[in-house]
Structures are given as structure tokens and as C-alpha cells.
Design a protein around this motif. Structure first.
Motif, PDB file in Angstrom:
ATOM      1  N   ALA A 574       0.824  -1.207   0.000  1.00  9.63           N
ATOM      2  CA  ALA A 574       0.000   0.000   0.000  1.00  9.63           C
ATOM      3  C   ALA A 574       0.864   1.265   0.000  1.00  9.63           C
ATOM      4  CB  ALA A 574      -0.934  -0.012   1.208  1.00  9.63           C
ATOM      5  N   PHE A 575       1.935   1.280   0.788  1.00  9.75           N
ATOM      6  CA  PHE A 575       2.822   2.433   0.818  1.00  9.75           C
ATOM      7  C   PHE A 575       3.478   2.677  -0.538  1.00  9.75           C
ATOM      8  CE2 PHE A 575       3.130   1.845   5.580  1.00  9.75           C
ATOM      9  CZ  PHE A 575       2.551   3.081   5.879  1.00  9.75           C
ATOM     10  N   LEU A 576       3.912   1.594  -1.193  1.00 10.94           N
ATOM     11  CA  LEU A 576       4.565   1.748  -2.499  1.00 10.94           C
ATOM     12  C   LEU A 576       3.579   2.218  -3.555  1.00 10.94           C
ATOM     13  CD1 LEU A 576       6.955  -1.344  -2.533  1.00 10.94           C
ATOM     14  CD2 LEU A 576       7.495   1.031  -2.011  1.00 10.94           C
ATOM     15  N   GLN A 577       2.345   1.744  -3.499  1.00 12.37           N
ATOM     16  CA  GLN A 577       1.349   2.215  -4.452  1.00 12.37           C
ATOM     17  C   GLN A 577       1.045   3.697  -4.241  1.00 12.37           C
ATOM     18  OE1 GLN A 577      -2.123  -0.254  -4.470  1.00 12.37           O
ATOM     19  NE2 GLN A 577      -0.981  -2.131  -4.953  1.00 12.37           N
ATOM     20  N   ARG A 578       1.037   4.133  -2.998  1.00 16.94           N
ATOM     21  CA  ARG A 578       0.838   5.557  -2.738  1.00 16.94           C
ATOM     22  C   ARG A 578       2.004   6.366  -3.290  1.00 16.94           C
ATOM     23  NH1 ARG A 578       0.276   8.598   3.162  1.00 16.94           N
ATOM     24  NH2 ARG A 578       0.216  10.709   2.323  1.00 16.94           N
ATOM     25  N   LEU A 579       3.246   5.865  -3.109  1.00 19.34           N
ATOM     26  CA  LEU A 579       4.411   6.562  -3.651  1.00 19.34           C
ATOM     27  C   LEU A 579       4.337   6.650  -5.171  1.00 19.34           C
ATOM     28  CD1 LEU A 579       7.218   7.839  -3.304  1.00 19.34           C
ATOM     29  CD2 LEU A 579       8.180   5.518  -3.333  1.00 19.34           C
ATOM     30  N   ALA A 580       3.927   5.535  -5.827  1.00 16.01           N
ATOM     31  CA  ALA A 580       3.811   5.535  -7.284  1.00 16.01           C
ATOM     32  C   ALA A 580       2.746   6.529  -7.745  1.00 16.01           C
ATOM     33  CB  ALA A 580       3.478   4.127  -7.773  1.00 16.01           C
ATOM     34  N   TRP A 581       1.652   6.585  -7.031  1.00 15.62           N
ATOM     35  CA  TRP A 581       0.581   7.528  -7.384  1.00 15.62           C
ATOM     36  C   TRP A 581       1.070   8.973  -7.275  1.00 15.62           C
ATOM     37  CZ3 TRP A 581      -4.385   6.785  -9.178  1.00 15.62           C
ATOM     38  CH2 TRP A 581      -5.217   7.907  -9.183  1.00 15.62           C
ATOM     39  N   ASN A 582       1.805   9.277  -6.217  1.00  7.07           N
ATOM     40  CA  ASN A 582       2.328  10.626  -6.048  1.00  7.07           C
ATOM     41  C   ASN A 582       3.317  10.983  -7.160  1.00  7.07           C
ATOM     42  OD1 ASN A 582       0.863  11.205  -3.737  1.00  7.07           O
ATOM     43  ND2 ASN A 582       2.451  10.469  -2.355  1.00  7.07           N
ATOM     44  N   ILE A 583       4.156  10.018  -7.536  1.00  2.00           N
ATOM     45  CA  ILE A 583       5.117  10.282  -8.606  1.00  2.00           C
ATOM     46  C   ILE A 583       4.399  10.575  -9.924  1.00  2.00           C
ATOM     47  CG2 ILE A 583       6.938   9.234 -10.003  1.00  2.00           C
ATOM     48  CD1 ILE A 583       7.876   7.765  -7.520  1.00  2.00           C
ATOM     49  N   LEU A 584       3.313   9.860 -10.173  1.00  2.00           N
ATOM     50  CA  LEU A 584       2.600  10.018 -11.445  1.00  2.00           C
ATOM     51  C   LEU A 584       1.699  11.243 -11.470  1.00  2.00           C
ATOM     52  CD1 LEU A 584       1.593   6.300 -12.089  1.00  2.00           C
ATOM     53  CD2 LEU A 584       3.453   7.557 -13.145  1.00  2.00           C
ATOM     54  N   LYS A 585       1.050  11.567 -10.346  1.00  2.00           N
ATOM     55  CA  LYS A 585      -0.026  12.547 -10.365  1.00  2.00           C
ATOM     56  C   LYS A 585       0.263  13.830  -9.595  1.00  2.00           C
ATOM     57  CE  LYS A 585      -2.912   9.963 -12.726  1.00  2.00           C
ATOM     58  NZ  LYS A 585      -3.374  10.379 -14.082  1.00  2.00           N
ATOM     59  N   SER A 586       1.094  13.781  -8.585  1.00  2.00           N
ATOM     60  CA  SER A 586       1.265  14.935  -7.719  1.00  2.00           C
ATOM     61  C   SER A 586       2.004  16.057  -8.445  1.00  2.00           C
ATOM     62  CB  SER A 586       2.035  14.551  -6.455  1.00  2.00           C
ATOM     63  OG  SER A 586       2.264  15.679  -5.648  1.00  2.00           O
ATOM     64  N   GLU A 587       1.630  17.299  -8.113  1.00  2.00           N
ATOM     65  CA  GLU A 587       2.276  18.469  -8.695  1.00  2.00           C
ATOM     66  C   GLU A 587       3.287  19.095  -7.728  1.00  2.00           C
ATOM     67  OE1 GLU A 587       1.957  19.329 -11.756  1.00  2.00           O
ATOM     68  OE2 GLU A 587       0.451  17.763 -12.127  1.00  2.00           O
ATOM     69  N   GLU A 588       3.612  18.407  -6.675  1.00  2.00           N
ATOM     70  CA  GLU A 588       4.598  18.925  -5.743  1.00  2.00           C
ATOM     71  C   GLU A 588       5.963  19.022  -6.429  1.00  2.00           C
ATOM     72  OE1 GLU A 588       4.675  16.540  -2.281  1.00  2.00           O
ATOM     73  OE2 GLU A 588       2.625  17.032  -1.653  1.00  2.00           O
ATOM     74  N   ALA A 589       6.797  19.940  -5.908  1.00  2.00           N
ATOM     75  CA  ALA A 589       8.096  20.171  -6.526  1.00  2.00           C
ATOM     76  C   ALA A 589       8.970  18.914  -6.521  1.00  2.00           C
ATOM     77  CB  ALA A 589       8.805  21.317  -5.798  1.00  2.00           C
ATOM     78  N   ALA A 590       8.923  18.160  -5.420  1.00  2.00           N
ATOM     79  CA  ALA A 590       9.752  16.957  -5.323  1.00  2.00           C
ATOM     80  C   ALA A 590       9.344  15.914  -6.364  1.00  2.00           C
ATOM     81  CB  ALA A 590       9.659  16.371  -3.916  1.00  2.00           C
ATOM     82  N   MET A 591       8.025  15.716  -6.542  1.00  2.00           N
ATOM     83  CA  MET A 591       7.557  14.735  -7.516  1.00  2.00           C
ATOM     84  C   MET A 591       7.823  15.196  -8.953  1.00  2.00           C
ATOM     85  SD  MET A 591       6.449  12.264  -5.640  1.00  2.00           S
ATOM     86  CE  MET A 591       7.803  12.700  -4.525  1.00  2.00           C
ATOM     87  N   SER A 592       7.714  16.490  -9.183  1.00  2.00           N
ATOM     88  CA  SER A 592       8.042  17.026 -10.504  1.00  2.00           C
ATOM     89  C   SER A 592       9.521  16.820 -10.813  1.00  2.00           C
ATOM     90  CB  SER A 592       7.686  18.517 -10.576  1.00  2.00           C
ATOM     91  OG  SER A 592       6.307  18.721 -10.349  1.00  2.00           O
ATOM     92  N   PHE A 593      10.362  16.972  -9.818  1.00  2.00           N
ATOM     93  CA  PHE A 593      11.795  16.734 -10.000  1.00  2.00           C
ATOM     94  C   PHE A 593      12.071  15.267 -10.346  1.00  2.00           C
ATOM     95  CE2 PHE A 593      15.819  15.360  -8.082  1.00  2.00           C
ATOM     96  CZ  PHE A 593      16.713  16.188  -8.749  1.00  2.00           C
ATOM     97  N   VAL A 594      11.383  14.351  -9.658  1.00  2.00           N
ATOM     98  CA  VAL A 594      11.570  12.923  -9.937  1.00  2.00           C
ATOM     99  C   VAL A 594      11.152  12.592 -11.369  1.00  2.00           C
ATOM    100  CG1 VAL A 594      10.770  10.611  -9.324  1.00  2.00           C
ATOM    101  CG2 VAL A 594      11.360  12.233  -7.522  1.00  2.00           C
ATOM    102  N   ARG A 595      10.035  13.120 -11.793  1.00  2.00           N
ATOM    103  CA  ARG A 595       9.576  12.856 -13.166  1.00  2.00           C
ATOM    104  C   ARG A 595      10.545  13.425 -14.193  1.00  2.00           C
ATOM    105  NH1 ARG A 595       4.409  13.940 -10.884  1.00  2.00           N
ATOM    106  NH2 ARG A 595       4.526  16.115 -11.575  1.00  2.00           N
ATOM    107  N   ALA A 596      11.087  14.623 -13.894  1.00  2.00           N
ATOM    108  CA  ALA A 596      12.010  15.240 -14.839  1.00  2.00           C
ATOM    109  C   ALA A 596      13.315  14.461 -14.955  1.00  2.00           C
ATOM    110  CB  ALA A 596      12.293  16.680 -14.415  1.00  2.00           C
ATOM    111  N   ILE A 597      13.761  13.872 -13.845  1.00  2.00           N
ATOM    112  CA  ILE A 597      15.037  13.150 -13.865  1.00  2.00           C
ATOM    113  C   ILE A 597      14.878  11.745 -14.433  1.00  2.00           C
ATOM    114  CG2 ILE A 597      16.849  12.183 -12.397  1.00  2.00           C
ATOM    115  CD1 ILE A 597      17.076  15.180 -12.782  1.00  2.00           C
ATOM    116  N   PHE A 598      13.841  11.022 -13.990  1.00  2.00           N
ATOM    117  CA  PHE A 598      13.736   9.609 -14.336  1.00  2.00           C
ATOM    118  C   PHE A 598      12.852   9.342 -15.552  1.00  2.00           C
ATOM    119  CE2 PHE A 598      14.844   9.651  -9.807  1.00  2.00           C
ATOM    120  CZ  PHE A 598      15.932   8.793  -9.817  1.00  2.00           C
ATOM    121  N   PHE A 599      11.951  10.277 -15.853  1.00  2.00           N
ATOM    122  CA  PHE A 599      11.089  10.072 -17.022  1.00  2.00           C
ATOM    123  C   PHE A 599      11.479  10.971 -18.197  1.00  2.00           C
ATOM    124  CE2 PHE A 599       8.423   8.776 -13.416  1.00  2.00           C
ATOM    125  CZ  PHE A 599       8.080   7.494 -13.817  1.00  2.00           C
ATOM    126  N   LYS A 600      12.489  11.805 -17.994  1.00  2.00           N
ATOM    127  CA  LYS A 600      13.038  12.646 -19.052  1.00  2.00           C
ATOM    128  C   LYS A 600      11.962  13.496 -19.732  1.00  2.00           C
ATOM    129  CE  LYS A 600      17.001  10.666 -18.361  1.00  2.00           C
ATOM    130  NZ  LYS A 600      18.090  11.370 -17.643  1.00  2.00           N
TER     131      LYS A 600
END
Length: 606
Positions: A574-600
Motif C-alpha cells: 500500500a505504501f509503495l502504491q501511494r508513492l507511485a501515485w504521487n510520482i505520477l499525479k502529484s504536482e509537488e516540486a519533489a515529484m516534478s523533480f523525480v519525473r524530470a530526472i527519471f522520465f526525461k
């Protein structure tokens, strides 16, 4: 009955003999166990042995020299008998009143294969009142060893299996957490918990108090350890506490009024309050014994009765928890399963995909004053008024944590009309003269600062590392290490990386088995303590399945339901699914940084 045990690593030198004599004189034990004396008993001066006030009872030899010396008082020599021995243990039966207690004095070998002979030898006695004390030369859990290398998992598993099979509980020990320190320094330093005490539940229940004390280390790489068994009276000072039930009795207020009004001649108002509380404590102990009896015993009996009731009703609990059949949606009770599913999906989508709160740091800086004004300084140091002292006293939680004197917030609030004059005068005296008598501000908090470490990347030069360490006066370390409760390491998570956290969880079970916790209390501890111990790691790592299954086996019941204990494996997912959801959908600066680095910059698939 007291046992002093020390792996002295050689008793042939004057330093070790003087330290041993000092320990014997200070602790006055009934048994003295010396491990690894490295000399024969005939080589020790008889005059020195007599000065220890012991008689020689038994010894066991490993190869040519004895590895276990066993001494006792003359009284113990009459009631004790050696019932078995091997190269690693001496088993002694001691007659105490009408009960036979069995003690095992252990010096285990360093190899797990030969230690299996020790476990088999002890298991063959089948003694219900068994107590083992000694140097086991193996840790029970991985967190009991600090080293660059993890402990041998096979030897740990053998030790754990032996302890569980014999039904032994570890005896509470005060003092150092680790009892052995290697003679190396720097990266080669190793500390472990090798010397310890275990006892069977029947043994612990027979004695009124069983505990151990780890003494300071000197003259050897092992700490001496003292095991105490008390019958009839406790060697420890009894703690004092004002119970809320006392304040509900009208006689309590009369007693406090009578004691508080008796005159004293202290040097200052603060000392007067301290002396009155100290005098009142003695009178309340006697009053409690006459009016309420042994209140701690009554609480223990009530908990035991609760445990019996819960055990009788346990079979009535449902094995499987039903699904969600009804749910209030917009204050309307709905039974439509599709509507319920849609509402739940919508709720968690909005919960997890919401953007973080944006804070305007410039506006926050305007609210922070660059310095403390003169008027604020004057307010901080001015003498508090009567109303301010009263407001502070009544803001305390009534049953908050007590200090050493045992008087909590409930006492000062319930007895305020009687003690108000002395308390206010004492507080104002402090602000006038900035004086606190010794012992007034004492508490049970013990500071144990860990030495900080610096972790450098591989591209940091040796010169910069040396400058940084010298400037901050801290040492250096390397991966793996634990930061804010989360293990950090190279590569994918392995069982060895997280085994220390898992072992800490499983180690708690042994203490709970012998505690007076009710069934509901244990279930509450599992949910609040066990799950929270792993929550930080489970939020960022997919923990190895073998490790989670090991914890689930010790924590959860088979299948679903019953006591509401959640599966660790399901919580990790459940924790990992929440983390995946935040990476995909959240507009927070940290999640945007992760998408920019790992999803190019690409839009990830949902």
C-alpha cells in the motif's frame, strides 16, 4: 541471590586481580563466575582467593587451561550441587526454601557448530526453573552487533531457535547495551551484546524481582555483569506516584492539609515546598497501605482477570472480516456497491493527488522579528503574577509523566487551594534570585549522545575529508548506515539490509510474552509499535518478501480478521502504491523533480 560474572580474559596479572577484588567487595554476591582465567587455580595465591570471601566450587577446562571458574559463599556451597557440565557450561542446582532452581553458567565457543552441542546439552535437562547467565559468544539479533559486517545468520538462527524452544525470556539489564568491545579502532571496531541473562517464566515468577546490571568495563574487553534475584523484599528503591484515585477520597485532602500546615524552617521558599512534599510522600505511603492496600497488586490482579475474560471470548471473534456493504455518501446511507466503489476511488484520488501547500517565504520572513526587543526581554524576566502561576499549573496534564518526586499535575490541581501560597511564593522567589536547590529540577531523562559521523562521496578528496573532520571534530563512516530510521545502502534492498529493523521488532515479542499485558494491550502494541517501526522503510523500499513473511509469522494471525492486526506485506504494498501515485499525479516540486530526472520529460503511463 546475586551472581557476579566476568569474562576477565586473564586473572594472572595484578590489574585484573585488583579489579576483581574491588567488584567482589562492592557487590557482595553469592556466586562468582570467572570466564577465561587463563591460568590454573593452583597458580593463584590462596591468600588472594580467601580475600574474595568465596570458596572454590567447581571449574571446567577447555583444552589444557580452565575456561570457567565457579566460586560461591559457604552458605551456597551447602545448598548447591553440580548436576552436569561440559566444556561450555556448568549446570548447578540450588535449593531455595522449598524450590529447586537450576543455574547454567556459560562460556560458549566461538564456532556455531560446537555451540550446537551446548544448546543440545542444556535442552537435555528439561528444567522448569532454569536461569542461564554467561558469555554466549553470539548475538540474538543483528542489531545487537555494530560492525562493518553483519553477524552470521546461521548462528543467530540457532540461538533464536534454542531460546524459543526452551521458552526462555531475556532478563532486563541496566547499564551498557553492548557487553563486548573489540580491541580495534576505526573501521575495525566491533561491539556486540555477548554477555547476558536468560530465565524461564517459572523462574521469574518464583522470585519477586529478577534483573541484571552491566558494570563498567575495565581490564578486559568484556563488561562484568551482575544478576539479581530477590525474594521477599526488593533491593531497588520503590517508586512513588500520586494516583488519581487518591484525590477522589475525602480523607486524602484532610491528610494533605494536616501535613502541609505543620511548620518548617527552611532557608528559602523553594526548599520549603521540597521538604513539605518529601514529608508528605512518607505519610501518603502509609495512608495508601491502610486505606487502599497494595494498589499495584490490585491493578495486576485486575489485568489478569481481564486477560482471562478476553481469552474465554477469543473464540467468538470472527475469522473473516466482512467487506464494506453500506457506506454514508453525502449523509445518505447507500448499499449500491458500484456507488460505494466510485466514492472510495474518488476520495483517495483527491487525497493522494492534491498539490502541496505553497508558502510565500517572503511573507513569513516579515512575521519574524530580527531581534528581541527591550520590552520583550523585560517581560521574560519579570516576576510572574498569581494568575500566571495558576494558569501554568492548570495547563498541566493531570496524568502526565511524573518526575522523581511522584507528584504530577493532578496533585497540584486538586490541592491548589491548600498549597497555592507556598507554590506561588516559590516560583516568584526563583525569578527574583535565579536560584534552584539541588534536586528540584531532576528528572528521569538520561542523555546518551551518539558521536556524529560524516559520510563522504567517492569524489571527495582526502584533503577535504581531513579538513572537514578536523573542523567539526567528528569521524567518518561509510555505507550502509541508518538515517532517520531508514537504512541506506548500495543496490536493491536485501534481507541483510533490513534485518536489524526486523530483529528489533521480533525481539519485542519475547518481552511481551512475559509481561502482564492483556490480549487487547498486545494487539494495540502490535498495531502501533510494530507497524510504525517499519513505516519509513516501507514507504521507499519494496522489502524482501522473506523478511516480511518472517515478521508476519510472528505478528499476525493466519488469515484475515479477528484482532485488527494488519499484514506487514499488505502495508508495504500500500505504501509503495501511494508513492507511485504521487510520482505520477502529484504536482509537488519533489515529484516534478523525480519525473524530470527519471522520465526525461515524458508523460508516464498510468
Amino acid at each position: 541471590m546475586k551472581v557476579l560474572l566476568w569474562n576477565i580474559r586473564g586473572v594472572g596479572n595484578d590489574i585484573s586481580r585488583n579489579l576483581l577484588k574491588s567488584h567482589c567487595s562492592q557487590h557482595k554476591s553469592d556466586w562468582l563466575v570467572i570466564l577465561e582465567p587463563k591460568v590454573s587455580s593452583v597458580d593463584i595465591c590462596r591468600k588472594y582467593l580467601r580475600s574474595l570471601n568465596f570458596v572454590f566450587f567447581a571449574e571446567k577446562r577447555l583444552n589444557k587451561l580452565p575456561n570457567i571458574w565457579l566460586f560461591c559463599t559457604i552458605h551456597m556451597a551447602v545448598v548447591a550441587t553440580v548436576i552436569g557440565s561440559s566444556e561450555q557450561v556448568i549446570m548447578v542446582s540450588v535449593r531455595h526454601d522449598l524450590c529447586d532452581c537450576t543455574f547454567g553458567f556459560i562460556h560458549a565457543t566461538s564456532h556455531y557448530i560446537t555451540r550446537r552441542d551446548l544448546w543440545d546439552f542444556i535442552s537435555g535437562f528439561r528444567c522448569p526453573n532454569l536461569c542461564l547467565v554467561g558469555d554466549f559468544d553470539v548475538v540474538l539479533r543483528s542489531h545487537e552487533r555494530i560492525s562493518s559486517r553483519a553477524p552470521n545468520s546461521v548462528s543467530c538462527a540457532d540461538f533464536q531457535s534454542f531460546i524459543e524452544q526452551e521458552g526462555l525470556l531475556e532478563v532486563e539489564a541496566a547499564g551498557a547495551n553492548f557487553t563486548w568491545v573489540s580491541r580495534r579502532s576505526g573501521q575495525g571496531l566491533v561491539v556486540s551484546k555477548l554477555d547476558r541473562v536468560f530465565a524461564h517464566k517459572c523462574f521469574i515468577e518464583y522470585w519477586d524481582s529478577v534483573y541484571a546490571t552491566v558494570l563498567a568495563r575495565a581490564g578486559s574487553d568484556h563488561h562484568p555483569i551482575v544478576r539479581h534475584c530477590v525474594k521477599g523484599s526488593s533491593l531497588r528503591p520503590r517508586s512513588f506516584k500520586v494516583y488519581t484515585a487518591w484525590t477522589l477520597d475525602s480523607r486524602f485532602k484532610d491528610l494533605v492539609h494536616k501535613s502541609w500546615e505543620e511548620p518548617l524552617r527552611p532557608p528559602d521558599p523553594i526548599s520549603q515546598v521540597m521538604q513539605k512534599l518529601r514529608r508528605l510522600k512518607v505519610e501518603l505511603r502509609l495512608w495508601n497501605k491502610d486505606v487502599f492496600g497494595l494498589i499495584t497488586t490490585k491493578i495486576a490482579d485486575a489485568n489478569q482477570a481481564l486477560l482471562v475474560v478476553q481469552s474465554q471470548r477469543l473464540h467468538r471473534m470472527k475469522k473473516v472480516r466482512p467487506g464494506i456493504n453500506t457506506l454514508y455518501i453525502d449523509r445518505v446511507l447507500s448499499t449500491d456497491q458500484s456507488a460505494i466503489c466510485a466514492h472510495i476511488e474518488s476520495f483517495y484520488s483527491s487525497l493522494f493527488s492534491g498539490s502541496g501547500v505553497s508558502i510565500d517565504m517572503e511573507s513569513v520572513r516579515d512575521l519574524i522579528s530580527p531581534s528581541v526587543s527591550v520590552s520583550q526581554c523585560r517581560d521574560l524576566s519579570c516576576i510572574p503574577s498569581f494568575d500566571e502561576v495558576k494558569a501554568t499549573v492548570f495547563s498541566l496534564l493531570g496524568d502526565s509523566a511524573l518526575g522523581p518526586d511522584g507528584f504530577g499535575g493532578v496533585f497540584f490541581q486538586k490541592m491548589w487551594d491548600l498549597i497555592v501560597g507556598d507554590v506561588v511564593e516559590a516560583v516568584q522567589y526563583f525569578f527574583r534570585f535565579a536560584f534552584i536547590p539541588f534536586g528540584l529540577n531532576s528528572n528521569f531523562v538520561v542523555f546518551n549522545p551518539d558521536k556524529s559521523k560524516a559520510y563522504f562521496g567517492k569524489h571527495v578528496s582526502t584533503q577535504n575529508k581531513a579538513f572537514f573532520r578536523a573542523t567539526l571534530r567528528i569521524g567518518s563512516a561509510s555505507l550502509p548506515f541508518i538515517y532517520l530510521g531508514v537504512p541506506l545502502f548500495w543496490g536493491a534492498p536485501k534481507a541483510a539490509h533490513l534485518r536489524g529493523t526486523a530483529d528489533r521488532i521480533i525481539a519485542k515479542f519475547a518481552g511481551w510474552k512475559g509481561s502482564a499485558l492483556s490480549l487487547a494491550g498486545r494487539a494495540c502494541l502490535v498495531n502501533s509499535v510494530i507497524v510504525s517501526s517499519l513505516v519509513h522503510s516501507m514507504m521507499v523500499y519494496r522489502c524482501p518478501r522473506s523478511l516480511l513473511q518472517k515478521i508476519d509469522k510472528g505478528v499476525c494471525f493466519e488469515g484475515k480478521g479477528g484482532l485488527g492486526i494488519q499484514s506487514i506485506q499488505m502495508a508495504n504494498e500500500a505504501f509503495l502504491q501511494r508513492l507511485a501515485w504521487n510520482i505520477l499525479k502529484s504536482e509537488e516540486a519533489a515529484m516534478s523533480f523525480v519525473r524530470a530526472i527519471f522520465f526525461k520529460g515524458k508523460v508516464p503511463r498510468t
